[in-house]
Scaffold this motif. Structure first.
Motif, PDB file in Angstrom:
ATOM      1  N   LEU A 158       0.829  -1.203   0.000  1.00 50.52           N
ATOM      2  CA  LEU A 158       0.000   0.000   0.000  1.00 50.52           C
ATOM      3  C   LEU A 158       0.870   1.262   0.000  1.00 50.52           C
ATOM      4  CD1 LEU A 158      -3.015   0.855   0.190  1.00 50.52           C
ATOM      5  CD2 LEU A 158      -2.703   0.957   2.666  1.00 50.52           C
ATOM      6  N   VAL A 159       1.882   1.275   0.861  1.00 48.52           N
ATOM      7  CA  VAL A 159       2.771   2.436   0.956  1.00 48.52           C
ATOM      8  C   VAL A 159       3.574   2.614  -0.330  1.00 48.52           C
ATOM      9  CG1 VAL A 159       4.773   3.399   2.164  1.00 48.52           C
ATOM     10  CG2 VAL A 159       2.906   2.374   3.475  1.00 48.52           C
ATOM     11  N   ASN A 160       4.051   1.514  -0.904  1.00 49.27           N
ATOM     12  CA  ASN A 160       4.819   1.616  -2.149  1.00 49.27           C
ATOM     13  C   ASN A 160       3.975   2.179  -3.291  1.00 49.27           C
ATOM     14  OD1 ASN A 160       7.199   0.668  -1.045  1.00 49.27           O
ATOM     15  ND2 ASN A 160       6.790  -1.475  -1.564  1.00 49.27           N
ATOM     16  N   ALA A 161       2.725   1.763  -3.371  1.00 53.03           N
ATOM     17  CA  ALA A 161       1.822   2.290  -4.402  1.00 53.03           C
ATOM     18  C   ALA A 161       1.574   3.777  -4.182  1.00 53.03           C
ATOM     19  CB  ALA A 161       0.504   1.517  -4.387  1.00 53.03           C
ATOM     20  N   TYR A 162       1.458   4.156  -2.921  1.00 59.46           N
ATOM     21  CA  TYR A 162       1.243   5.568  -2.586  1.00 59.46           C
ATOM     22  C   TYR A 162       2.450   6.403  -3.008  1.00 59.46           C
ATOM     23  CZ  TYR A 162       0.263   9.743   0.221  1.00 59.46           C
ATOM     24  OH  TYR A 162       0.027  11.033   0.625  1.00 59.46           O
ATOM     25  N   LYS A 163       3.638   5.902  -2.754  1.00 61.13           N
ATOM     26  CA  LYS A 163       4.852   6.638  -3.120  1.00 61.13           C
ATOM     27  C   LYS A 163       4.938   6.850  -4.627  1.00 61.13           C
ATOM     28  CE  LYS A 163       8.014   4.211  -0.833  1.00 61.13           C
ATOM     29  NZ  LYS A 163       9.316   3.894  -0.180  1.00 61.13           N
ATOM     30  N   GLU A 164       4.573   5.833  -5.396  1.00 59.96           N
ATOM     31  CA  GLU A 164       4.593   5.978  -6.847  1.00 59.96           C
ATOM     32  C   GLU A 164       3.626   7.067  -7.289  1.00 59.96           C
ATOM     33  OE1 GLU A 164       6.503   4.447  -9.265  1.00 59.96           O
ATOM     34  OE2 GLU A 164       7.657   3.832  -7.505  1.00 59.96           O
ATOM     35  N   LEU A 165       2.452   7.081  -6.687  1.00 60.49           N
ATOM     36  CA  LEU A 165       1.449   8.094  -7.022  1.00 60.49           C
ATOM     37  C   LEU A 165       1.951   9.498  -6.717  1.00 60.49           C
ATOM     38  CD1 LEU A 165      -1.533   8.995  -7.650  1.00 60.49           C
ATOM     39  CD2 LEU A 165      -1.984   8.638  -5.213  1.00 60.49           C
ATOM     40  N   ILE A 166       2.515   9.681  -5.535  1.00 56.72           N
ATOM     41  CA  ILE A 166       2.933  11.013  -5.096  1.00 56.72           C
ATOM     42  C   ILE A 166       4.134  11.521  -5.896  1.00 56.72           C
ATOM     43  CG2 ILE A 166       3.797  12.371  -3.154  1.00 56.72           C
ATOM     44  CD1 ILE A 166       0.811  11.520  -3.032  1.00 56.72           C
ATOM     45  N   PHE A 185       7.975  15.031   3.248  1.00 54.81           N
ATOM     46  CA  PHE A 185       7.987  14.845   4.691  1.00 54.81           C
ATOM     47  C   PHE A 185       6.644  14.364   5.243  1.00 54.81           C
ATOM     48  CE2 PHE A 185      11.422  17.773   3.745  1.00 54.81           C
ATOM     49  CZ  PHE A 185      12.476  17.192   4.450  1.00 54.81           C
ATOM     50  N   GLN A 186       5.833  13.782   4.384  1.00 50.08           N
ATOM     51  CA  GLN A 186       4.595  13.177   4.872  1.00 50.08           C
ATOM     52  C   GLN A 186       4.922  11.938   5.700  1.00 50.08           C
ATOM     53  OE1 GLN A 186       2.131  12.770   1.181  1.00 50.08           O
ATOM     54  NE2 GLN A 186       0.689  14.011   2.358  1.00 50.08           N
ATOM     55  N   THR A 187       4.132  11.703   6.716  1.00 50.02           N
ATOM     56  CA  THR A 187       4.349  10.561   7.598  1.00 50.02           C
ATOM     57  C   THR A 187       3.077   9.727   7.720  1.00 50.02           C
ATOM     58  OG1 THR A 187       3.709  11.779   9.603  1.00 50.02           O
ATOM     59  CG2 THR A 187       6.046  11.834   8.957  1.00 50.02           C
ATOM     60  N   VAL A 195       6.331   7.479  10.943  1.00 47.31           N
ATOM     61  CA  VAL A 195       7.482   7.229  10.073  1.00 47.31           C
ATOM     62  C   VAL A 195       7.278   7.946   8.744  1.00 47.31           C
ATOM     63  CG1 VAL A 195       7.971   5.016  11.139  1.00 47.31           C
ATOM     64  CG2 VAL A 195       6.484   5.099   9.149  1.00 47.31           C
ATOM     65  N   LEU A 196       8.384   8.389   8.144  1.00 48.33           N
ATOM     66  CA  LEU A 196       8.334   9.055   6.850  1.00 48.33           C
ATOM     67  C   LEU A 196       7.891   8.080   5.761  1.00 48.33           C
ATOM     68  CD1 LEU A 196      11.633  11.140   6.956  1.00 48.33           C
ATOM     69  CD2 LEU A 196       9.318  12.082   6.868  1.00 48.33           C
ATOM     70  N   VAL A 197       6.996   8.515   4.905  1.00 44.56           N
ATOM     71  CA  VAL A 197       6.587   7.698   3.769  1.00 44.56           C
ATOM     72  C   VAL A 197       7.795   7.476   2.857  1.00 44.56           C
ATOM     73  CG1 VAL A 197       5.130   7.610   1.720  1.00 44.56           C
ATOM     74  CG2 VAL A 197       4.188   8.477   3.872  1.00 44.56           C
ATOM     75  N   PHE A 198       8.522   8.546   2.570  1.00 44.74           N
ATOM     76  CA  PHE A 198       9.770   8.439   1.800  1.00 44.74           C
ATOM     77  C   PHE A 198      10.924   8.370   2.791  1.00 44.74           C
ATOM     78  CE2 PHE A 198       6.874  10.525  -1.174  1.00 44.74           C
ATOM     79  CZ  PHE A 198       7.086   9.783  -2.331  1.00 44.74           C
TER      80      PHE A 198
END
Length: 391
Positions: A158-166, A185-187, A195-198
């Motif tokens: 889920l987090v990896n998909a979110y990172k690709e989107l952002i 700096f989204q967490t 925790v930091l998303v990136f």
């Protein structure tokens, strides 16, 4: 006479230039609007500095909920927020702007209208996307049909998909924007940790995202403190990645590899002896993460005593990990306990919190005699029955 006129014209030009500089430095940004439903509540206007939020101004809201804040025009994008209780609206200022905000309390974080800044509108979009991500993570974590590994894998996907989107829809489109910086700096909340998303410290792809924004800020805002900070984060991340890669390339002694279905824990107990979780192979283990300083600790310890007394002779062991910050207090509380009591000195900031996907304390797991993680508390309706079945 001509020389006198030339000097007069030059002097006048200097004065005009100085006045122009002063006028520029006196430019202000203005943020105003209304927040309904919060009569007599204090609305804070805070600068999100590199060292954390700093209160710039505040106002006690009237029936109309009107507010107005202003500040000097920044030389590079700067970040502020409106805070009312736990409700927050983030804004970015990168020029002399007039921003208008309308919202209702207590839903202002998720439902507000903003005018006057496209970048602030993008920050709103990012904030709503982050809230949705957090809601999905919480739903996965609370799904009792998933085992520990499935929970961790689902959250990671889920987090990896979110990172690709952002990064594709926001950051890489225009790295110099304040909204791109904000996105870095989204967490998300995982247990007691934000925790930091990136992750710019250990993820090579995430370091590249930080580097893209840092390079853009180096170009457009070369003197900005935030840009310098980004640059340093990216450089440090690159160094860390090289170190991690070098470590991975080292030959590992196969005799040091432990085959196990659990994540190893090796911490000192209340007598100063290092106790390894994997040393308990052959026993059914109740792995318990506990905070003795909590108000419910005494009741929980009494419950664990009953379970220990009932099943210990049949092969049950309790391996209890304390996250208390006060070591002396912990030793006092555990002096008379018959099971294994260890303490993680990093407390709620421990990597174990992430590795075991701890969303709350206390949390416990059951481990089979073969050192395989079986179930976590959210999946267990009758603890004694589950222990008996494993024994």
């Amino acid at each position: 006479m001509k020389k006198f006129l030339s000097r007069s014209i030059a002097a006048t030009a200097i004065i005009v230039a100085m006045l122009g500089m002063n006028a520029c430095s006196n430019k202000k940004f203005n943020i105003s609007g209304n927040i309904n439903g919060a009569n007599d509540s204090t609305l804070y206007f805070e600068n999100m500095s590199l060292n954390g939020p700093v209160v710039v101004d505040s106002v006690v809201l009237s029936d109309e909920g009107a507010f107005h804040f202003q500040g000097p025009q920044p030389s590079a994008p700067e970040f502020y927020r409106l805070r009312l209780g736990r409700q927050i609206i983030n804004v970015a200022i990168d020029s002399t702007e007039i921003i208008k905000i309308k919202a209702d309390y207590p839903t202002m974080s998720a439902q507000y209208d903003i005018e006057g800044s496209d970048d602030c509108s993008r920050i709103k979009e990012l904030s709503l996307l982050q809230m949705n991500l957090q809601a999905q993570i919480n739903a996965i974590a609370n799904d009792v049909s998933l085992n520990t590994q499935s929970t961790q894998d689902s959250i990671m996907n889920l987090v990896n998909a979110y990172k690709e989107l952002i990064k594709n829809n926001y950051i890489f489109k225009d790295p110099k924007l304040a909204s791109s910086y904000f996105a870095l700096f989204q967490t998300v909340g995982l247990g007691y940790n934000n925790v930091l998303v990136f992750n710019p410290r250990a993820n090579e792809n995430d370091v590249k995202v930080f580097a893209a924004v840092a390079t853009s800020w180096d170009t457009y805002y070369p003197e900005a403190e935030r840009g310098l900070n980004l640059h340093n984060i990216a450089i440090e991340g690159m160094k860390n990645i090289r170190i991690l890669q070098a470590q991975r390339n080292k030959t590992i002694d196969p005799n040091l590899v432990i085959e196990s279905g659990v994540i190893e824990i090796a911490l000192e107990d209340n007598k100063g002896v290092t106790r390894k979780l994997t040393d308990l192979k052959g026993k059914v283990v109740l792995l318990d993460f506990h905070l003795f300083a909590s108000s419910s600790s005494t009741e929980r310890i009494m419950s664990l005593r009953n379970i220990y007394n009932k099943f210990h002779d049949r092969g049950l062991e309790i391996y209890q990990v304390s996250v208390d910050s006060d070591e002396h207090f912990w030793k006092t509380q555990t002096a008379a306990l018959p099971w294994i009591c260890v303490r993680d000195p990093e407390g709620v900031n421990s990597p174990l919190m992430r590795q075991y996907n701890l969303l709350d304390i206390p949390t416990f797991f059951l481990i089979t005699r073969d050192n395989v993680l079986d179930k976590r508390d959210a999946q267990i309706k009758d603890l004694e029955a589950e222990i008996a079945a494993l024994l």
